[in-house]
Design a protein around this motif. Sequence first.
Motif, PDB file in Angstrom:
ATOM      1  N   GLU A  56      -1.278  -3.165 -10.008  1.00  0.00           N
ATOM      2  CA  GLU A  56      -1.960  -2.488  -8.907  1.00  0.00           C
ATOM      3  C   GLU A  56      -1.580  -3.112  -7.563  1.00  0.00           C
ATOM      4  N   ARG A  57      -1.532  -2.262  -6.536  1.00  0.00           N
ATOM      5  CA  ARG A  57      -1.263  -2.705  -5.173  1.00  0.00           C
ATOM      6  C   ARG A  57      -2.598  -3.061  -4.525  1.00  0.00           C
ATOM      7  N   VAL A  58      -2.668  -4.285  -3.981  1.00  0.00           N
ATOM      8  CA  VAL A  58      -3.933  -4.796  -3.457  1.00  0.00           C
ATOM      9  C   VAL A  58      -3.768  -5.334  -2.036  1.00  0.00           C
ATOM     10  N   ILE A  59      -4.909  -5.490  -1.366  1.00  0.00           N
ATOM     11  CA  ILE A  59      -4.976  -6.116  -0.052  1.00  0.00           C
ATOM     12  C   ILE A  59      -5.777  -7.406  -0.235  1.00  0.00           C
ATOM     13  N   TYR A  60      -5.285  -8.486   0.355  1.00  0.00           N
ATOM     14  CA  TYR A  60      -5.952  -9.779   0.197  1.00  0.00           C
ATOM     15  C   TYR A  60      -6.227 -10.397   1.560  1.00  0.00           C
TER      16      TYR A  60
END
Length: 93
Positions: A56-60
Amino acid sequence: MQKIQPVNGHALIKLNNNDEKKVGGIIIPRTAQEKLNEGIVEGLAANSTDEINVGERVIYKELSGTKIKQDGIEYLLIPVDDIIAKYVDVDEI
């Protein structure tokens, strides 16, 4: 071949570190681009979360984690709690 396996509630994020080529052939180096705090989850510690999956593509969070380089690819090892959102497909907004 070795693989990095996160432990103790951490996630391994693959960073997108490509220079971007714009129309007209002008290349904008990474250092001059606005930094996006996002990447693809490449690994998760066992039992760390049910909300995020590998791939999955995530923002951190900004300034989170430790950078690691393996086989010429840059990764970020961050606590799962520093992941603040993920991209999901929707039919409508």
